[in-house]
Design a protein around this motif. Sequence first.
Motif, short mmCIF file in Angstrom:
data_model
loop_
_atom_site.label_atom_id
_atom_site.label_comp_id
_atom_site.label_asym_id
_atom_site.label_seq_id
_atom_site.Cartn_x
_atom_site.Cartn_y
_atom_site.Cartn_z
N PRO A 339 46.64 42.92 52.70
CA PRO A 339 46.12 43.84 53.67
C PRO A 339 46.80 44.35 54.63
N PHE A 340 47.53 43.31 55.29
CA PHE A 340 47.58 43.51 56.97
C PHE A 340 48.93 44.44 56.51
N ASP A 341 50.11 44.05 55.82
CA ASP A 341 51.39 45.04 55.08
C ASP A 341 50.76 45.83 55.27
N LEU A 342 49.47 46.49 54.41
CA LEU A 342 49.03 47.75 53.93
C LEU A 342 48.75 48.75 55.39
N VAL A 343 47.97 47.69 55.75
CA VAL A 343 47.49 48.44 57.25
C VAL A 343 49.01 48.71 58.21
N TRP A 344 49.48 47.55 58.22
CA TRP A 344 50.49 47.75 59.12
C TRP A 344 51.48 49.76 58.70
N TYR A 345 51.73 49.08 58.10
CA TYR A 345 52.14 50.51 57.54
C TYR A 345 51.99 51.53 58.43
N TYR A 346 50.17 52.15 58.68
CA TYR A 346 50.17 52.81 58.92
C TYR A 346 49.69 52.72 60.50
N LYS A 348 51.42 50.91 62.30
CA LYS A 348 53.07 51.26 63.14
C LYS A 348 54.32 52.15 63.77
N LYS A 349 53.48 53.69 62.87
CA LYS A 349 53.84 54.88 63.10
C LYS A 349 53.23 54.75 64.81
N ARG A 350 52.72 54.20 65.28
CA ARG A 350 51.89 54.48 66.52
C ARG A 350 52.51 54.51 67.33
N HIS A 351 53.86 53.21 67.55
CA HIS A 351 54.78 52.41 68.52
C HIS A 351 56.16 52.74 67.76
N GLN A 352 56.83 52.31 69.07
CA GLN A 352 58.32 52.80 68.13
C GLN A 352 58.72 51.70 68.22
N TRP A 359 54.29 44.43 68.02
CA TRP A 359 53.11 45.04 67.90
C TRP A 359 52.35 44.46 66.90
N GLU A 360 53.35 44.07 65.91
CA GLU A 360 53.54 43.11 64.80
C GLU A 360 51.96 41.91 64.92
N ARG A 361 53.15 41.31 65.94
CA ARG A 361 51.73 40.45 66.21
C ARG A 361 50.65 40.32 66.55
N VAL A 362 50.94 41.33 67.47
CA VAL A 362 50.09 41.38 68.48
C VAL A 362 49.09 41.92 67.10
N TYR A 363 48.93 42.46 66.43
CA TYR A 363 47.93 43.33 65.45
C TYR A 363 47.51 42.01 64.94
N ARG A 364 48.50 41.48 64.48
CA ARG A 364 48.30 39.94 63.64
C ARG A 364 47.02 38.60 63.78
N ILE A 365 47.59 39.01 65.25
CA ILE A 365 46.67 38.40 65.85
C ILE A 365 44.80 38.73 66.02
#
Length: 453
Positions: A339-346, A348-352, A359-365
């Motif tokens: 599910p995180f891979d699915l959420v991260w797909y959307y 990461k479009k907000r970041h460079q 940011w991937e690790r921040v969101y994982r936390i």
Amino acid sequence: MANTNAPSDSTSKYQLKATGEAAKNYDFTKARPPAKTTNVIESIGHLIKSCLGGGIVAIHESYKQCGLWTAFVLNFFLGFCVAYCMYMLARSAQRIYGKIQVPALSYPDLAEASLAVGPWDNMRKYSKCFRYLVDLTITMDLFGACCVYQVVIARTIKQLVEGTDLTTDSAVGSSPAIRIYIIALLLPCILLCMITSLKYLAPFSIVADFFILIVTVATVYYGTKHATVSPLEMPVFKTVPGLFEFIGVCVFSMEGVGATMAIENTMTEPKKVTAVLLGGMGVVMVLVMAVGFFGYWGYGELSKSPVTLNFPWEPFPIALKVFMGLMIYVTFALNFWVPFDLVWYYLKKRHQPQKYWLWERVYRIIFVTGITLIAVTFPNISKLTALIGSFCLSSMGFMYPAFIELTLDWTDPGLGFLMWRMWKCIIVALFGAVICVVGTYTNARALVHEVFK
């Protein structure tokens, strides 16, 4: 012949490209790119692995809430319903491949395509919304399962550390309450979820499946050994809330609809998916029914979740308890990854792109912390599992497949004599809707009442 003038929704990537014989003659198996595929036996193994999760170790407690024989019969019936809806999904995909000239689809892809090329012109603009709804449901289901896993791990550790069966927040004395153990799992779970590649976690899933088989056999053995009454003397039925708790947990324990398309897409002979569903779901039903029946029969009203908590304090059962904690810990990371891979797909479009790593690790936390807070608030395995099963899997496992099939049946081959195909889909969807509405309300109310009473 191909129909190039068919109306379509320009907002979707799926377009109606063929109808009639041209669509039926599309060989999607040959059209798939070269890749490692699985035979029927291997596919059955993958299906069993996908269906069995943390819910199986709590199924006996839901048997207790429902009544032994009502639960036993319902377990078989629900297993058939789950398997049939998985078949509806796979069959719908194989019917739509030729229409859109695409050889493979994921579950969200299939949802989007079914509306994008469906018979209702005014619904096509919502094809993306249907896809997002499926994405959201899958995400909520798997993140919810992570909450259950944390409680399972915490209860197992608590018993091993304290040598006590007291696993609720009402525990007296100096022993920490179950919530303390869940909070203590936050940092280990964050560290485990920093693993961003599935290839490092996937091998452990095979070990976890083998362990579930051992736990099932041990439940049958210790349950039979510990039982003091005949199963015929056990309660046949208890309460309506207990019935819906059982339905939620049972569906959660057996549902593999999220993996149906992934398995079909990788089969060497995808048209044999029916055999895979029959074989795989047959094994899953036997394992779930064995843990539920013998777990409740053996330990009765004193049975606890996970089922290993009921085992005696002997070397082998203690080893099982230790491995239970370790395997569920690894399974937490596996369940979190999807599910995180699915959420991260959307997200990461907000970041460079150059800041993706951070940011991937921040969101994982953030997500692991949120999961932990939910587990701390509702540390009841059976009721939390029942709520997830009622809310998420009723729609993902019953309502969505029925709706998708109806969009395909509407014009080809049609609704049939007395519109029986439409009524079949409506009955399946209504069954899922009743579980969703009544089950969610009943289980949420019981969970909140237990926590805030």
